[in-house]
Design an enzyme around this catalytic site. Sequence first.
Site, PDB file in Angstrom:
ATOM      1  N   SER A 262     -25.035-137.745 -65.139  1.00 19.43           N
ATOM      2  CA  SER A 262     -23.585-137.604 -65.085  1.00 19.43           C
ATOM      3  C   SER A 262     -23.060-137.101 -66.418  1.00 19.43           C
ATOM      4  O   SER A 262     -23.813-136.949 -67.377  1.00 19.43           O
ATOM      5  CB  SER A 262     -22.955-138.958 -64.784  1.00 19.43           C
ATOM      6  OG  SER A 262     -23.129-139.779 -65.918  1.00 19.43           O
ATOM      7  N   LYS A 263     -21.777-136.895 -66.435  1.00 25.50           N
ATOM      8  CA  LYS A 263     -21.136-136.407 -67.666  1.00 25.50           C
ATOM      9  C   LYS A 263     -21.321-137.395 -68.813  1.00 25.50           C
ATOM     10  O   LYS A 263     -21.281-137.032 -69.966  1.00 25.50           O
ATOM     11  CB  LYS A 263     -19.648-136.181 -67.423  1.00 25.50           C
ATOM     12  CG  LYS A 263     -19.428-134.996 -66.542  1.00 25.50           C
ATOM     13  CD  LYS A 263     -17.971-134.650 -66.460  1.00 25.50           C
ATOM     14  CE  LYS A 263     -17.819-133.463 -65.536  1.00 25.50           C
ATOM     15  NZ  LYS A 263     -16.476-133.248 -65.115  1.00 25.50           N
TER      16      LYS A 263
END
Length: 469
Positions: free
Chosen positions: A239-240
């Site tokens: 994920s980010k």
Amino acid sequence: MSVITRFPPSPTGYLHLGGARTALFNWLLARQQNGKMVLRIEDTDRERSTQEAVDAIFDGLAWLGLDYDDGPYYQTKRFVRYGEVIKQLLDQGKAYHCYCSKERLDALREEQMANKQKPRYDGLCRGRTEPPGPDEIPVVRFKTPTDGEIVIDDLVRGRVVIANDQLDDLIIARSDGTPTYHLTVVVDDIDMGVTHVVRGDDHLNNTPRQIHILEALGAERPVYAHVPMINGPDGKKLSKRHGAVSVTQYRDEGFLPEAMLNYLARLGWSSGDQEIFSIDELIEKFSIDGINQSAAGFDPEKLLWLNQHYIQTMALDELCRHAEPYFTAAGIDLAAGPPLAQAIDAQRERAKTLLDVVENSRMFYADVALEEKAAKKHLRAVVLEPLSALREAFDNQTEWDGKSLHHVIETIAEKFEMKMGKVAQPLRVAITGSGASPSIDVTLDLVGRERTLARLDKALEYIKNRVET
Ligand code: GLU
């Protein structure tokens, strides 16, 4: 038949690691087989697609050197073609108009959930003969076979069997006539002659539906290879949070495309226990057989290690070509110091990123501040005299090269009966501002006489002030 692969990103975000890896695998396969890779921008989701994202995808691919042979196609420019196919399926009785209202579909879903059934369209409109009312605007649904099963021999996942009664009649055209994703993908893969679909295994669920449409259109199936996802270092979905926003972020942080490609290739693919692969070797050795079955874990340390490897081993002129824009971006005036290649060659050994190379080289081109900690430790009263003597010797020095400068330092160390290091380290701090640099002779050579003298003056001043206070 020649191999045709495809990279079909949806421009709803940047080119992230997973997308770049998919692009790379498709590219490698195409290059190895003397085939082609198609680039297709799947922009039918108009609300979420942006021009920035399209640009970012091109930018990311260009940085990595992943070129394409056909396209870029934009799905939003192919609506006429999709319309023809939808009409063809309707005419052939392979699709039908569905007039079910949202209320009916919601109620159906709720009922199915209450009965612990998988929510799916019940096919009510399949047999509808009644003409539509004036306000009824239909969607178009594909008639999925209701019995039998579909068998997919996925090159990564192996045999996958899905019973057709698990699938429902999916919508291929919305009420405004626009086609849906499943239809556009299939039409494009057929029209573009795609032979190999290599994509993330989050698409595996879509595959049986897409195969049904494909076969209804009388096309041959491509080969499928669904590549496992990439997890973050914590084993959870990437994920980010892991900083993996976009591949170009790594470019901005000073990673080399060669390192990134090598890293991405090994992320979920292997060939024996080899870690380092040039692009040519990847093209030669890549095979779908080597794709791992389980999710790959993103390891930023390994990426850094590979980057360091490429910085240290790449041909110097090539490294300079990569590094020069970073110097410019950092506001360094390259005319104000030694030839760039010399600076880079001196720094490459100790750098993990191009940003390290740049920041460590700044002292060759511009003034540097003394690092408080290093100055306190090394610029003390005991070195006042040896540093003054060095200053004088440097001032009188006719030859300014590593070897002669080394000799000067050695002579002064001997004169003061000090070990070489005891003189060289304070000198390093004086000249570079910090306790770490390439060898002192190389450093002095590249910093040049004028800056060396000026910095020694500043360091001597610093020591004197310290002694007085
Ligand atoms: N546009 C899809 C995506 O970005 C890819 C579809 C496909 O590979 O078939 O996830």
